[in-house]
Write a protein that holds these residues in place. Structure first.
Motif, PDB file in Angstrom:
ATOM      1  N   PRO A  56       5.851   0.250  12.325  1.00 22.47           N
ATOM      2  CA  PRO A  56       4.856   1.072  11.616  1.00 22.47           C
ATOM      3  C   PRO A  56       3.442   0.967  12.183  1.00 22.47           C
ATOM      4  CG  PRO A  56       6.073  -0.298  10.063  1.00 22.47           C
ATOM      5  CD  PRO A  56       6.548  -0.657  11.417  1.00 22.47           C
ATOM      6  N   ASP A  69      12.573  11.671   1.767  1.00 21.66           N
ATOM      7  CA  ASP A  69      11.428  11.956   2.629  1.00 21.66           C
ATOM      8  C   ASP A  69      10.111  11.885   1.849  1.00 21.66           C
ATOM      9  OD1 ASP A  69      10.311  12.462   5.079  1.00 21.66           O
ATOM     10  OD2 ASP A  69      10.283  14.636   4.796  1.00 21.66           O
ATOM     11  N   GLN A 129       6.491  -0.147   3.436  1.00 24.42           N
ATOM     12  CA  GLN A 129       6.686   0.234   4.827  1.00 24.42           C
ATOM     13  C   GLN A 129       7.504  -0.797   5.609  1.00 24.42           C
ATOM     14  OE1 GLN A 129       2.988   0.709   6.804  1.00 24.42           O
ATOM     15  NE2 GLN A 129       3.515   2.700   7.590  1.00 24.42           N
ATOM     16  N   GLY A 139       8.826  -6.524  10.503  1.00 20.29           N
ATOM     17  CA  GLY A 139       8.600  -5.339   9.683  1.00 20.29           C
ATOM     18  C   GLY A 139       7.388  -4.537  10.133  1.00 20.29           C
ATOM     19  N   HIS A 197       1.545  11.574   6.855  1.00 19.40           N
ATOM     20  CA  HIS A 197       2.986  11.577   6.651  1.00 19.40           C
ATOM     21  C   HIS A 197       3.689  11.064   7.901  1.00 19.40           C
ATOM     22  CE1 HIS A 197       6.637  12.870   4.677  1.00 19.40           C
ATOM     23  NE2 HIS A 197       7.021  13.454   5.801  1.00 19.40           N
ATOM     24  N   ASP A 245       6.790   9.606   0.917  1.00 20.87           N
ATOM     25  CA  ASP A 245       5.976   8.420   1.143  1.00 20.87           C
ATOM     26  C   ASP A 245       4.616   8.648   0.508  1.00 20.87           C
ATOM     27  OD1 ASP A 245       4.040   9.362   3.470  1.00 20.87           O
ATOM     28  OD2 ASP A 245       6.054  10.024   3.999  1.00 20.87           O
ATOM     29  N   ARG A 246       4.163   7.673  -0.243  1.00 22.44           N
ATOM     30  CA  ARG A 246       2.876   7.832  -0.920  1.00 22.44           C
ATOM     31  C   ARG A 246       2.043   6.577  -0.736  1.00 22.44           C
ATOM     32  NH1 ARG A 246       2.702  11.892  -4.864  1.00 22.44           N
ATOM     33  NH2 ARG A 246       0.527  11.314  -5.080  1.00 22.44           N
ATOM     34  N   THR A 247       0.753   6.800  -0.580  1.00 25.29           N
ATOM     35  CA  THR A 247      -0.174   5.686  -0.507  1.00 25.29           C
ATOM     36  C   THR A 247      -0.590   5.328  -1.931  1.00 25.29           C
ATOM     37  OG1 THR A 247      -0.933   6.545   1.583  1.00 25.29           O
ATOM     38  CG2 THR A 247      -2.339   4.932   0.517  1.00 25.29           C
ATOM     39  N   LYS A 250       9.191   6.547  10.604  1.00 30.59           N
ATOM     40  CA  LYS A 250       9.609   5.594  11.631  1.00 30.59           C
ATOM     41  C   LYS A 250      10.485   6.247  12.660  1.00 30.59           C
ATOM     42  CE  LYS A 250       9.472   1.400   9.120  1.00 30.59           C
ATOM     43  NZ  LYS A 250      10.240   0.487   8.329  1.00 30.59           N
ATOM     44  N   GLU A 310       0.782  -1.227   0.000  1.00 34.60           N
ATOM     45  CA  GLU A 310       0.000   0.000   0.000  1.00 34.60           C
ATOM     46  C   GLU A 310       0.818   1.283   0.000  1.00 34.60           C
ATOM     47  OE1 GLU A 310      -2.570   0.217   3.340  1.00 34.60           O
ATOM     48  OE2 GLU A 310      -4.047   1.380   2.259  1.00 34.60           O
ATOM     49  N   ILE A 311       1.988   1.235   0.630  1.00 31.45           N
ATOM     50  CA  ILE A 311       2.762   2.472   0.754  1.00 31.45           C
ATOM     51  C   ILE A 311       4.128   2.279   0.106  1.00 31.45           C
ATOM     52  CG2 ILE A 311       3.939   3.976   2.435  1.00 31.45           C
ATOM     53  CD1 ILE A 311       1.501   3.334   4.277  1.00 31.45           C
ATOM     54  N   ARG A 325      -5.795  -4.430  10.562  1.00 30.04           N
ATOM     55  CA  ARG A 325      -5.115  -3.248  10.035  1.00 30.04           C
ATOM     56  C   ARG A 325      -6.083  -2.121   9.759  1.00 30.04           C
ATOM     57  NH1 ARG A 325      -0.309  -3.378   5.893  1.00 30.04           N
ATOM     58  NH2 ARG A 325       1.072  -4.867   6.878  1.00 30.04           N
ATOM     59  N   ASN A 352       3.482   7.348   8.461  1.00 29.94           N
ATOM     60  CA  ASN A 352       4.359   6.534   7.622  1.00 29.94           C
ATOM     61  C   ASN A 352       5.818   6.621   8.034  1.00 29.94           C
ATOM     62  OD1 ASN A 352       2.223   5.745   6.119  1.00 29.94           O
ATOM     63  ND2 ASN A 352       2.604   7.144   4.426  1.00 29.94           N
ATOM     64  N   MET A 365       7.880   4.109  -0.148  1.00 27.43           N
ATOM     65  CA  MET A 365       8.652   5.151   0.521  1.00 27.43           C
ATOM     66  C   MET A 365      10.024   5.279  -0.132  1.00 27.43           C
ATOM     67  SD  MET A 365       7.969   3.742   4.386  1.00 27.43           S
ATOM     68  CE  MET A 365       8.197   5.306   5.163  1.00 27.43           C
TER      69      MET A 365
END
Lengths: 117, 755
Positions: free
Chosen positions: B406, A78, A106, B402, B339, A80-82, B344, A70-71, B225, B342, A73
């Motif tokens: 997140p 910097d 992710q 992983g 943002h 990150d897009r869905t 970390k 889904e994401i 989720r 997403n 990066m």
């Protein structure tokens, strides 16, 4: 028995070479605009080269329904897009300096590399 | 003005752009344009064949246009930016479809796996010795292959593709594990003679069960989720769908995407504010709690700003749109929260590094484990080797590792946003959880920042009004926060302001200028001393004012003291309890202010702060932060985000205290959308809870893999005769990542206010 043991050791060597040491020769060159498909657990193309100091656009098309995809990066930038399913999302890259910019999901299970040369 | 309700939206609509698929010739252009122009409401349709786009003017809906194009044999999609709401709906649909597919796969695989497992456990042997047995197992083997090709298909394609692209993921491990079990079993069925008799065991049930269990785990994970993004869904849900605007003296309802800046928007009681704007007519009370966490309604009248997503309580207002679409405060908050979700915190980086090497390492461990069983294991060595290698491949779970960081950050940042706390990124989240000292600016942070004149003390001035006139005239050109209070008081008393010449602000001291031919100095005691003005007779009075938390300011006219004006800035209602909360959490709380020592001491005493620094010039605030950092403190600094920008940047975590919904998004690590200092304690509490959650997840995932892999390899066998079944490994692996998501979901119930 010895044959099996040797085969095992060779297999281990192959794994190390294939996943860690191998430098891909098949690289997609991005000239201005490139479509990256997210499908079946990977990015295609996985390795992308880009000329330095030239802005470019990467268009991501996600065909993989797993939420892992889904994401996307690009931590160095910097970004990150869905990525909605079955839709193209454009990511505009600024003019970049030479170097390697990994991109991944992710959880880093889907991975690709952007090389700027 | 007329009120025509439900009038169709037909005026000044922008044109729509559609992307056409399947059109390649000039005749297609005519066909498509003709089809579109027949749609109700279309005024003009023009197609650009080179770009394959068509632009349509008029009031027709996008869907009616797409339908018309489809009827003549082409396809189209809208090029308009999708709203967050649409994206969310589509995501929900896609997730639900994915969940259904996974559940179907689960049932298919378990439909074969469970009966086989029951047979193996209670009814018969899973071994091959006679020919009828071989035939029966061959049929089962083929059925298992069908399961692999249907339910397990996505693992095999994904695993193979990732190998080809020199990356490896969870699919690779499942593919290799289940594939090895199936191939071994087929060898047993076809050429049993290759293997010793004890090793002629089939593992079809393992392959089917593993595929079923992992699909089940994935399905449950998709469900879980969905809940982690509840906070962002709630924010997106605040967006109204339509706005009632006034155009050409008529009120019409239009989609919010079509609202333009400067449109006049009508809001009635109970309406949601559709775009940001400024009130031009009427007065009302707005509920802003959904954005700021502030429970009390806020009064709004002409000239006040209103924010998207807030709720009108009582009155009816008309406002002028100032920010629409992606520019509204709500849209920016949504963007910022997404943002941050997403990003970390540094604590997750080790897991990232490990994740990068994880899968190939597990493949190597599986081979080594198999070889060890083959070489020094008990009979049948080959069967043990295959079981241990398969189990290692299946039990290892890169996903848990992983997902650990997140998922928690996603829930934690969302939770903070619900409390009106915007956390910029994962790093700010992590540092905020470790803060040991909190520096508070006084004005506007502890106090309201809206001072009032409390006392006027005459020396040589003729009257209160004369003194106020001098001070207010001088302050009318100043930008000092106290200036407004004096000007307002003067105006209330009907004093006319005079012209100021040669105005000069003396940083940290006060101001000077010429009013009505008199040279005036207005400021603190230091200014008077510096100018050699005699104030000793009034020092006692000034000190007693200061001890009541008022700020006395001296006015000198042509070298003689004219009087003192005292101004006080009321302390916010909940500052005392918020500061106590910070102190109870073990934080060293320090107050900084440019104000004089006596006033600072009085305020500090009232709010329970023992450590404070008065008369700190703006540029010295940064030095104070550095000094604290030299004492090994991890420093949080809170200020209004404008004057305090350098200090906010120097602190380990800068907290910008927003004024209502006008968020200072760019300036700080953390933005508090309401003025209350409780936001600081909330932010720290949420950060601590999130970091604790991340640590639990990471610890769990590390321990799971670090313990699971050796046990799967058979390390316990020499001591306890224990070797895991691949099916147990499949179940453990499926539920390990689900556990991580569920643990992160626990954070949803965290209540910052009670921690």
């Amino acid at each position: 028995m010895i044959v099996i043991n040797i085969a095992g050791v060779v297999l281990i060597g192959l794994i190390i070479w294939w996943f860690w040491l191998y430098k891909p020769t098949q690289i997609a060159v991005c000239e201005g605009d490139l479509l990256v498909t997210v499908e079946n657990g990977s990015y295609s193309p996985t390795h992308i080269t880009l000329a330095s100091n030239t802005p470019a656009t990467l268009r991501f098309l996600r065909k993989d329904a797993s939420p892992c995809a889904e994401i996307v990066m690009i931590p160095e930038l910097d970004i990150d897009r869905t990525l909605p399913l079955n839709e193209t999302i454009s990511i505009d890259l600024p003019a970049l300096e030479s170097g390697e910019y990994p991109f991944h999901c992710q959880m880093q299970m889907y991975r690709g590399l952007l090389s700027v040369e | 003005m007329t009120n025509s309700i439900n009038e169709p939206a037909i005026l000044n609509l922008p044109s729509q752009q559609l992307l056409i698929e399947g059109a390649s010739c000039a005749s297609c252009v005519n066909k498509i344009e003709a089809a579109l122009s027949r749609v109700n409401g279309v005024e003009k349709a023009e197609m650009n064949l080179a770009q394959r786009t068509v632009s349509v003017d008029g009031s027709a809906t996008t869907q009616s246009l797409i339908d018309a194009i489809r009827r003549v044999g082409y396809d189209a999609q809208s090029l308009k930016d999708k709203s967050d709401d649409d994206v969310l709906d589509e995501k929900d649909l896609a997730d639900r479809a994915y969940y259904r597919r996974l559940m179907r796969d689960t049932f298919i695989a378990l439909g074969l796996g469970v009966p086989l497992m029951i047979y193996g456990l209670f009814i018969g042997e899973m071994t091959v010795s006679t020919t009828p047995e071989r035939i029966a197992w061959l049929v089962v083997g083929i059925l298992t292959f069908v399961v692999m090709a249907t339910s397990g298909r996505h693992f095999y394609i994904g695993g193979w593709k990732s190998i080809l692209s020199h990356t490896a993921n969870m699919d690779t491990l499942i593919m290799l594990g289940t594939g090895a079990a199936w191939i071994y079993s087929m060898v047993v069925v076809f050429v049993p003679a290759l293997l010793p008799e004890m090793a002629r065991h089939v593992y079809f049930e393992a392959t089917a069960m593993i595929i079923g269990l992992i699909n089940l785990g994935l399905a449950l994970e998709v469900k879980a989720r969905g809940r982690t993004s509840e906070a962002i869904k709630r924010l997106i849900g605040l967006q109204a769908k339509t706005a009632r605007i006034v155009r050409d003296d008529k009120e019409i309802d239009i989609a919010i995407e079509d609202v333009l800046v400067d449109d006049l928007v009508r809001i009635r009681p109970g309406d949601k504010i559709p775009v940001d704007g400024i009130v031009v007519e009427g007065r009302t009370a707005m509920d802003e709690s959904m954005l700021t966490g502030e429970p009390m309604p806020i009064e709004k009248s002409i000239g006040d700003s209103v924010a998207t997503g807030t709720l009108n309580k009582t009155g009816s207002i008309l406002f002028r749109a100032t920010r629409v679409g992606k520019d509204t405060a709500l849209a920016q908050i949504i963007y910022m929260v997404k943002h941050a979700q997403n990003s970390k915190p540094p604590i997750g980086r080790l897991a990232d590094v490990i994740a990068g090497y994880f899968v190939p390492t597990i493949m190597i461990i599986a081979i080594v484990s198999g070889l060890i069983w083959l070489n020094i294991g008990p009979e049948p060595t080959i069967a043990f080797a295959v079981v241990s290698a398969t189990t290692v491949l299946i039990i290892a779970c890169p996903c848990a590792l992983g997902l650990a960081t997140p998922m928690s950050v996603m829930v934690g940042v969302g939770k903070a946003a619900e409390a009106g706390v915007l956390i910029r990124n994962g790093e700010a989240l992590q540092t905020a959880s470790k803060i040991t000292a909190m520096v508070l600016d006084k004005t506007g942070t502890i106090t309201l920042g809206a001072p009032k004149v409390t006392d006027v003390v005459l020396a040589n001035a003729k009257s209160d009004e004369a003194l106020l006139q001098m001070a207010a005239s001088l302050e009318s050109v100043s930008e000092h926060p106290l200036a407004l209070a004096i000007v307002e008081t003067a105006e209330e008393r009907g004093v006319t302001l005079a012209k100021v010449e040669n105005f000069n602000a003396i940083a940290g001291h006060g101001i000077e200028g010429v009013v009505d031919g008199k040279h005036l100095y207005f400021g603190n005691e230091r200014l008077m001393r510096a100018q050699g003005i005699e104030i000793d007779a009034f020092l006692d009075k000034a000190q007693s004012l200061a001890s009541e938390a008022k700020t006395p300011m001296f006015m000198a006219a042509d070298g003689v003291l004219a009087g003192i004006i005292a101004v006080a800035d009321p302390i916010k209602d909940d500052s005392i309890s918020a500061i106590k909360r910070l102190q109870d959490n073990g934080l060293r709380v320090i107050m900084l202010t440019g104000d004089n020592r006596a006033t600072a001491a009085a305020v500090a005493k009232k709010v329970g702060i023992t450590e404070f620094y008065a008369e700190v010039l703006p540029q010295d605030k940064t030095d104070k932060i550095v000094a604290l950092q030299m004492e090994n403190e991890i420093v949080g600094m809170s200020g209004d985000g404008i004057n305090d920008a350098p200090a906010l940047a120097m602190a380990n975590v800068g907290f910008a205290i927003g004024t209502g919904t006008d968020v200072a998004i760019e300036s700080a690590d953390v933005t508090l959308m309401r003025g209350s200092l409780h936001g600081l304690a909330d932010a720290i509490a949420v950060s601590k809870a999130t970091l604790r959650n991340v640590k639990q997840n990471l610890f769990g995932a590390f321990i799971y893999n670090a313990a699971g892999v050796p046990v799967a390899a058979g390390i316990l066998y020499p001591f306890f005769g224990l070797l895991l079944s691949p099916i147990i490994a499949g179940a453990a692996m499926a539920f390990s990542s689900l556990t991580v998501v569920m643990n992160a979901n626990r954070l949803r119930f965290f209540d910052a206010k009670n921690n």
